[in-house]
Design an enzyme around this catalytic site. Structure first.
Site, mmCIF file in Angstrom:
data_model
loop_
_atom_site.group_PDB
_atom_site.id
_atom_site.type_symbol
_atom_site.label_atom_id
_atom_site.label_comp_id
_atom_site.label_asym_id
_atom_site.label_seq_id
_atom_site.Cartn_x
_atom_site.Cartn_y
_atom_site.Cartn_z
ATOM 1 N N HIS A 82 -3.021 0.620 8.154
ATOM 2 C CA HIS A 82 -1.699 1.246 8.049
ATOM 3 C C HIS A 82 -1.751 2.481 7.143
ATOM 4 C CE1 HIS A 82 2.847 0.917 7.541
ATOM 5 N NE2 HIS A 82 2.497 1.750 6.576
ATOM 6 N N GLU A 83 -2.379 2.323 5.961
ATOM 7 C CA GLU A 83 -2.401 3.426 4.981
ATOM 8 C C GLU A 83 -3.302 4.569 5.434
ATOM 9 O OE1 GLU A 83 -0.108 3.363 2.922
ATOM 10 O OE2 GLU A 83 0.324 1.237 3.142
ATOM 11 N N GLY A 114 0.817 -1.204 0.000
ATOM 12 C CA GLY A 114 0.000 0.000 0.000
ATOM 13 C C GLY A 114 0.850 1.253 0.000
ATOM 14 N N HIS A 137 -1.597 6.846 7.775
ATOM 15 C CA HIS A 137 -0.710 7.811 7.103
ATOM 16 C C HIS A 137 -1.449 9.127 6.825
ATOM 17 C CE1 HIS A 137 3.163 5.992 6.230
ATOM 18 N NE2 HIS A 137 2.606 4.885 5.759
#
Ligand code: NI
Length: 162
Positions: free
Chosen positions: A131-132, A46, A135
């Site tokens: 996780h992405e 990703g 960000h």
């Protein structure tokens, strides 16, 4: 399409909150195309727009068989289960940590033309969604990792892959 530089840890862009996308125009499409190419080239799962220096809520995920999934203005609307495992980040090269995430995640997002849809992820893809999306809020997995792998563990992992 063009490859973009992946920003690495230490750059303040990675700690900032990204703004929602409001224009579903050619510029967005170029960003998505470039991010997909950059992700594929880097061999990652990703990539989020701040990782290429763009503070917009845009993510691409390589789902494997189904190809690249584009998520614009994504939000997690449902999560369940739990998984604890290895996690890395293209912006934190050469490092891995142990992170606990939900095992099932449903994301609501817009496509490149602004249409809303939902996508479900399990295991690695659920981990990747979490996780992405983090960000986009300026958060790195290293902040929530239970621990980072030691140099010895990294070496053992590399030997296993070789
Ligand atoms: Ni990352």
């Amino acid at each position: 399409m063009a490859l973009r530089n992946i920003v690495t840890v230490g750059d303040s862009v990675l700690t900032k909150v990204s703004r929602p996308v409001t224009k579903f125009d050619r510029r967005l499409h170029e960003l998505l195309d470039d991010m997909a190419q950059t992700l594929t080239e880097a061999g990652g799962v990703g990539l989020a727009a701040p990782q290429v220096g763009v503070l917009r809520r845009v993510v691409v995920v390589d789902t494997g068989e189904d190809g690249i999934l584009e998520l614009v203005n994504p939000e997690i609307i449902q999560e369940s289960g739990e998984q604890t495992g290895l996690e890395g980040c293209l912006s934190v090269p050469g490092k891995y940590g142990i992170v606990t995430r939900p095992n099932f995640v449903t994301v609501r997002a817009q496509d490149r033309n602004g249409a809303w849809f939902e996508a479900e992820g399990e295991a690695l893809i659920a981990r990747c969604f979490c996780h992405e999306l983090a960000h986009l809020d300026g958060q790195l997995y290293t902040e929530i990792a239970e621990r980072m792998l030691t140099a010895e563990e990294l070496r053992a992992m590399e030997e296993e892959e070789a």
